[in-house]
Design a protein around this motif. Sequence first.
Motif, PDB file in Angstrom:
ATOM      1  N   ASN A 261      24.821  29.630 -28.148  1.00  0.00           N
ATOM      2  CA  ASN A 261      23.630  28.796 -27.954  1.00  0.00           C
ATOM      3  C   ASN A 261      23.969  27.330 -27.700  1.00  0.00           C
ATOM      4  O   ASN A 261      23.063  26.522 -27.501  1.00  0.00           O
ATOM      5  N   TRP A 262      25.265  26.969 -27.706  1.00  0.00           N
ATOM      6  CA  TRP A 262      25.657  25.573 -27.612  1.00  0.00           C
ATOM      7  C   TRP A 262      26.466  25.319 -26.346  1.00  0.00           C
ATOM      8  O   TRP A 262      27.193  26.190 -25.881  1.00  0.00           O
ATOM      9  N   SER A 263      26.353  24.118 -25.801  1.00  0.00           N
ATOM     10  CA  SER A 263      26.984  23.782 -24.520  1.00  0.00           C
ATOM     11  C   SER A 263      28.506  23.853 -24.573  1.00  0.00           C
ATOM     12  O   SER A 263      29.153  24.097 -23.558  1.00  0.00           O
ATOM     13  N   LEU A 264      29.087  23.631 -25.755  1.00  0.00           N
ATOM     14  CA  LEU A 264      30.545  23.675 -25.883  1.00  0.00           C
ATOM     15  C   LEU A 264      31.043  25.064 -26.292  1.00  0.00           C
ATOM     16  O   LEU A 264      32.227  25.243 -26.584  1.00  0.00           O
ATOM     17  N   ASP A 265      30.136  26.042 -26.329  1.00  0.00           N
ATOM     18  CA  ASP A 265      30.470  27.415 -26.730  1.00  0.00           C
ATOM     19  C   ASP A 265      31.098  27.461 -28.118  1.00  0.00           C
ATOM     20  O   ASP A 265      31.946  28.319 -28.410  1.00  0.00           O
ATOM     21  N   SER A 266      30.675  26.541 -28.953  1.00  0.00           N
ATOM     22  CA  SER A 266      31.119  26.519 -30.348  1.00  0.00           C
ATOM     23  C   SER A 266      30.027  25.868 -31.182  1.00  0.00           C
ATOM     24  O   SER A 266      29.266  25.023 -30.687  1.00  0.00           O
ATOM     25  N   VAL A 267      29.939  26.259 -32.447  1.00  0.00           N
ATOM     26  CA  VAL A 267      28.959  25.664 -33.356  1.00  0.00           C
ATOM     27  C   VAL A 267      29.351  24.210 -33.618  1.00  0.00           C
ATOM     28  O   VAL A 267      30.534  23.908 -33.802  1.00  0.00           O
ATOM     29  N   PRO A 268      28.408  23.268 -33.607  1.00  0.00           N
ATOM     30  CA  PRO A 268      28.748  21.863 -33.856  1.00  0.00           C
ATOM     31  C   PRO A 268      29.538  21.693 -35.146  1.00  0.00           C
ATOM     32  O   PRO A 268      29.198  22.250 -36.190  1.00  0.00           O
ATOM     33  N   GLY A 269      30.625  20.895 -35.043  1.00  0.00           N
ATOM     34  CA  GLY A 269      31.504  20.654 -36.172  1.00  0.00           C
ATOM     35  C   GLY A 269      31.501  19.204 -36.608  1.00  0.00           C
ATOM     36  O   GLY A 269      30.704  18.385 -36.114  1.00  0.00           O
ATOM     37  N   PRO A 270      32.433  18.823 -37.497  1.00  0.00           N
ATOM     38  CA  PRO A 270      32.431  17.478 -38.088  1.00  0.00           C
ATOM     39  C   PRO A 270      32.584  16.333 -37.096  1.00  0.00           C
ATOM     40  O   PRO A 270      32.233  15.201 -37.417  1.00  0.00           O
ATOM     41  N   THR A 271      33.103  16.596 -35.900  1.00  0.00           N
ATOM     42  CA  THR A 271      33.257  15.522 -34.912  1.00  0.00           C
ATOM     43  C   THR A 271      32.206  15.593 -33.811  1.00  0.00           C
ATOM     44  O   THR A 271      32.273  14.837 -32.846  1.00  0.00           O
ATOM     45  N   ASP A 272      31.227  16.476 -33.938  1.00  0.00           N
ATOM     46  CA  ASP A 272      30.220  16.678 -32.893  1.00  0.00           C
ATOM     47  C   ASP A 272      28.885  16.048 -33.259  1.00  0.00           C
ATOM     48  O   ASP A 272      28.513  15.974 -34.430  1.00  0.00           O
ATOM     49  N   THR A 273      28.164  15.616 -32.219  1.00  0.00           N
ATOM     50  CA  THR A 273      26.761  15.289 -32.350  1.00  0.00           C
ATOM     51  C   THR A 273      25.966  16.441 -31.770  1.00  0.00           C
ATOM     52  O   THR A 273      26.056  16.726 -30.576  1.00  0.00           O
ATOM     53  N   ALA A 274      25.219  17.129 -32.624  1.00  0.00           N
ATOM     54  CA  ALA A 274      24.362  18.224 -32.168  1.00  0.00           C
ATOM     55  C   ALA A 274      23.105  17.632 -31.552  1.00  0.00           C
ATOM     56  O   ALA A 274      22.442  16.796 -32.175  1.00  0.00           O
ATOM     57  N   PHE A 275      22.782  18.054 -30.330  1.00  0.00           N
ATOM     58  CA  PHE A 275      21.637  17.490 -29.621  1.00  0.00           C
ATOM     59  C   PHE A 275      20.668  18.601 -29.241  1.00  0.00           C
ATOM     60  O   PHE A 275      21.053  19.612 -28.646  1.00  0.00           O
ATOM     61  N   VAL A 276      19.383  18.413 -29.610  1.00  0.00           N
ATOM     62  CA  VAL A 276      18.322  19.357 -29.284  1.00  0.00           C
ATOM     63  C   VAL A 276      17.331  18.634 -28.378  1.00  0.00           C
ATOM     64  O   VAL A 276      16.635  17.716 -28.818  1.00  0.00           O
ATOM     65  N   ALA A 277      17.286  19.037 -27.113  1.00  0.00           N
ATOM     66  CA  ALA A 277      16.449  18.362 -26.120  1.00  0.00           C
ATOM     67  C   ALA A 277      14.972  18.654 -26.360  1.00  0.00           C
ATOM     68  O   ALA A 277      14.593  19.514 -27.167  1.00  0.00           O
ATOM     69  N   MET A 278      14.126  17.941 -25.616  1.00  0.00           N
ATOM     70  CA  MET A 278      12.686  17.986 -25.827  1.00  0.00           C
ATOM     71  C   MET A 278      12.115  19.392 -25.677  1.00  0.00           C
ATOM     72  O   MET A 278      11.157  19.764 -26.360  1.00  0.00           O
ATOM     73  N   ASP A 279      12.681  20.198 -24.794  1.00  0.00           N
ATOM     74  CA  ASP A 279      12.148  21.535 -24.535  1.00  0.00           C
ATOM     75  C   ASP A 279      12.924  22.622 -25.265  1.00  0.00           C
ATOM     76  O   ASP A 279      12.808  23.806 -24.930  1.00  0.00           O
ATOM     77  N   LYS A 280      13.706  22.250 -26.285  1.00  0.00           N
ATOM     78  CA  LYS A 280      14.531  23.201 -27.004  1.00  0.00           C
ATOM     79  C   LYS A 280      14.204  23.194 -28.491  1.00  0.00           C
ATOM     80  O   LYS A 280      13.596  22.260 -29.014  1.00  0.00           O
ATOM     81  N   LEU A 281      14.630  24.255 -29.163  1.00  0.00           N
ATOM     82  CA  LEU A 281      14.554  24.289 -30.623  1.00  0.00           C
ATOM     83  C   LEU A 281      15.749  25.042 -31.156  1.00  0.00           C
ATOM     84  O   LEU A 281      16.420  25.782 -30.433  1.00  0.00           O
TER      85      LEU A 281
END
Length: 323
Positions: A175-195
């Motif tokens: 479900n993520w653009s980097l094909d990995s779950v957001p980790g300690p060095t990532d900023t998880a971003f949920v756009a306006m049309d996403k949940l």
Amino acid sequence: MKKQTFFKTLLFFLLGIVFTAHPAFGQFNTMTGSVSYQNIPQSDFEGTGAWQFVGSANTINYPNAPSGNKVLFLRGQGTAYQSIVVSQAGCFRFDIQAAQASTAGNNSFSIYIKGQEVVEVTPNSTAFNTVHSVAFTLDPGIYVLELKGLLSTPYAVLLDDIQLARLPCWSDASNWSLDSVPGPTDTAFVAMDKLVVLNDSAHCHSIRVMGKFLAANNVDLKLDANMFMVMQQNGLLEWGQAHTPYENKGVFTLHGNIGLAQAGMQTAALMVMDKAKLQLHGKPRDSWTQLGAHANQGTNQITLKEPMDWKVGDLIVIASTDF
């Protein structure tokens, strides 16, 4: 990065135009998953509730059905139920159209799955509006979906277009653009049309939500981040609802960062801005009382003035009565 370049990058981010990495924010990992729906057939419901044709003699004053020409009529404490099949584990919620049958009086209704209440609502008008349950997780299996009228009243609620929505789970790397779950060095971003549904413990650098961030209501959760930002009118952080609060164990920790603070940047911050919404609802608890007897220093037992709903593992603080 030069100061001028940084502020350009920040401006573009806030406008939703481009997303780029910056040491202060970590690497952007964007939610790409989508919602799919499983329709709940009208014909499979049993119970005292009934599907009625809109426009017939006894329903002539009902609002038009959002879908088809029938609505589920739940009068008083009427019920309707059916079995549904979930073929794959995941994150879910119910989406349903609901309205009052009459302006003369109101009724309320609840939805249950696996015996757990996932929504309780009093529709606010005779016009149909969409109601969303809390998010929850299900394993593969057969479950009983139950709808209940709640009030001992002659008045009814009307329900239609009942759907089980499969939502993107935080823990699913696909479900993520980097094909990995957001980790300690990532900023998880949920756009306006996403949940996204937080369905497992998570630790990431920061979280930025322009869409919907929902906590699974039936799972113990632990969330760690330096910063959590919910923004714009569509932005929502929901951890329980007012009438269906989160009753599991949830720990939300914001971590300070001296380097970022010294650079004049926000850290250890939960920010809700630009008409975004924050909904945090836990089970109501009795938070304080008085001692029923003197507590000696070093004792491992205390007597309270009244019974409390405290649980094993709760932290109890006893303040001195002397000044």
